[in-house]
Design an enzyme around this catalytic site. Sequence first.
Site, short mmCIF file in Angstrom:
data_model
loop_
_atom_site.label_atom_id
_atom_site.label_comp_id
_atom_site.label_asym_id
_atom_site.label_seq_id
_atom_site.Cartn_x
_atom_site.Cartn_y
_atom_site.Cartn_z
N GLU A 133 40.20 11.13 -9.35
CA GLU A 133 41.07 10.51 -8.34
C GLU A 133 42.50 10.49 -8.85
O GLU A 133 42.75 10.10 -9.99
CB GLU A 133 40.59 9.08 -8.06
CG GLU A 133 41.37 8.40 -6.94
CD GLU A 133 40.95 6.94 -6.75
OE1 GLU A 133 39.75 6.68 -6.51
OE2 GLU A 133 41.84 6.07 -6.84
N GLU B 88 36.17 2.90 -11.22
CA GLU B 88 37.25 2.37 -12.05
C GLU B 88 36.90 1.00 -12.60
O GLU B 88 37.25 -0.03 -12.01
CB GLU B 88 38.56 2.26 -11.24
CG GLU B 88 39.16 3.60 -10.88
CD GLU B 88 40.52 3.47 -10.20
OE1 GLU B 88 40.96 2.33 -9.93
OE2 GLU B 88 41.13 4.51 -9.93
N TYR C 276 32.56 2.63 -1.66
CA TYR C 276 32.89 1.34 -2.27
C TYR C 276 31.60 0.52 -2.40
O TYR C 276 30.75 0.54 -1.51
CB TYR C 276 33.86 0.56 -1.39
CG TYR C 276 35.32 0.95 -1.54
CD1 TYR C 276 35.78 2.21 -1.18
CD2 TYR C 276 36.26 0.02 -2.00
CE1 TYR C 276 37.11 2.54 -1.29
CE2 TYR C 276 37.60 0.34 -2.12
CZ TYR C 276 38.03 1.61 -1.76
OH TYR C 276 39.35 1.93 -1.87
N SER D 221 49.35 1.35 -6.06
CA SER D 221 48.86 0.56 -4.93
C SER D 221 48.27 1.45 -3.85
O SER D 221 47.66 0.99 -2.91
CB SER D 221 50.00 -0.27 -4.33
OG SER D 221 50.89 0.58 -3.64
N HIS E 123 38.49 8.28 1.82
CA HIS E 123 38.87 6.87 1.65
C HIS E 123 37.53 6.12 1.56
O HIS E 123 36.46 6.75 1.46
CB HIS E 123 39.70 6.44 2.86
CG HIS E 123 40.51 5.20 2.63
ND1 HIS E 123 39.94 3.94 2.64
CD2 HIS E 123 41.84 5.01 2.41
CE1 HIS E 123 40.88 3.03 2.42
NE2 HIS E 123 42.05 3.66 2.28
#
Length: 556
Positions: A480, A392, A317, A487, A286
């Site tokens: 991924e 993405e 991220y 979602s 994650h």
Amino acid sequence: MKKQLKKITALFISSVLLLSGCSCGGQGTDITDQDPTASVPSEAITSDTLTESDITSAGTSGSDQTSSVTSSPSDSSGTALTETAPPQNNPAAPHDPVVTTKKTENVPQTNPVSGSFGTKWNSPNTWEENGKYCGSCELTITNNNGTAVSGWSAKITVPNGFEITSSWNGNFSINGTTLTISNVEYNADIAAGSNISFGFNYRSPSKFTPPGNVVVNGKPSSNNGGSNGGNNNNNPPATLAPQPVKPLPAPAVIGLVKDHGKLSVKGTQLVDKYGKNFQLKGMSTHGLQWFPGFVNESAFKTLRDDWNTNVIRLAMYTAEGGYCEGNKEKLKALIDDGVQAATKLGMYVIIDWHILHDNNPQINKAEAKAFFEEMSSKYKNYDNVLYEICNEPNGGADWDRDIKPYAEEIISVIRKNSPDSVIIVGTPTWSQDIDKAAANPLKEKNVLYALHFYAATHTDWLRQRLTACYNKGLPVFVSEFGCCDASGNGGNDFGQTKLWLDLLDKYGISYINWNLANKNESSSAFKESASTNGNWSANDLSQSGAWMRKWFRGEG
Ligand code: IDC
């Protein structure tokens, strides 16, 4: 005549699937203690009013590389149909527009503007099979109207008993001897002077020549010729042996670094140090800023030995409290922990620059360059490290204008230190538009293009796009995917997940499941009560985690 009317129809939905609230929970120690609401919309195709007998099953042709245009009943799962408004407090979220369009058979999504269209066939292959004539055709429609059109349909005459065994980039239906192809959602709009293409494989009791007179939006088009030129009927090929669109690759092996060494890309395939087709299969963390606890040797060892996986993806991220906004040193240390643990265990590891809310990779390009300069220098002697340079792109980030130039710059930074490492490049629309990359690929070697899917949202149409791109020779990596909707939450659709993974295995494409965490969301592999330290029992696994473990173990 046993051939009956075949109807293939689909309901196209663009839906935004919102996950509200979050539960970072679990035993991970958050670096930032924040995990904002996710909302990732995506398009979906859902079967509409089909009876079983309306659904044509996959072509049996040995040369048929695709799933046929089949609408799976499981497509109609309620989750993908949920239409929800975007969060009020986050109007500029990358997961923006809410559009829900229902499409009825043969009717373009909006009123088409009829007028002048040019058509051109490209019909590369024909072969004979069990006394039937088979072939593969692609048609390009050019909009010569002078204005954009929104929605199109094309009609051609085909022999009695004609069958479509697989198709891409269109909705196909046959009524008697009329084959109608209408737009799918992503190619409905044709700008003035632009074109779209669709294609199909067929099986016919009599010889078939793609006809010059294609009717587009109700009017005859001008025939711009094509490579086939309609001569096949008169001049059948000397040999009628099956000629697949593109041969399937030799089956890929999976294994560990000690046996397979440094990977590279050959044609459409990821290959090992011996040049043998090779697949990576595993789990993605994650967001490292939220669930750092799962980055440890014991967890990875369980994933290697019990889950039978050979790769870990470290999802760093860039926004949402990630690298560009958060504690860079801590995150880099965590990446190093992950790389060292994977290396010790002989696993491959992907360093993922996880852009998402920062939708265009150009936004944080300077940070990306510095980051990849450091990573590729630090890990230049690691045969097991792969780089994923923009998870993405979304929100209008354009392949030609934004992503490709970004990739060229970042790849050249990495190449200076690590001249032949494998690099995965994200594609537009949350890494769904691999066709944009296929139309204008990078020149650099050892590059793979990311395709991401969430099985309860992205179904046949995206698989068809994958097949079309595979046939064009694009090397794809599914870095991924989720079993649930886009979602990251909602119901899992394991039927669709299986259709996807079977197809990926057929093409030898690598895949990585989202996600290695114990968050209370359906894409997390573990229940909130599970520890971060591996040796998980059945009771620790979420529905998705349990299914994925079985799949990786070959028990799926
Ligand atoms: C989601 C997580 C969710 C988190 C959110 C933050 O599952 O817990 O709150 O990100 O933005 C993607 C992204 C991936 C998303 C996932 C599910 O790559 O980061 O994770 N998803 O929305 N693309 C499609 C779906």
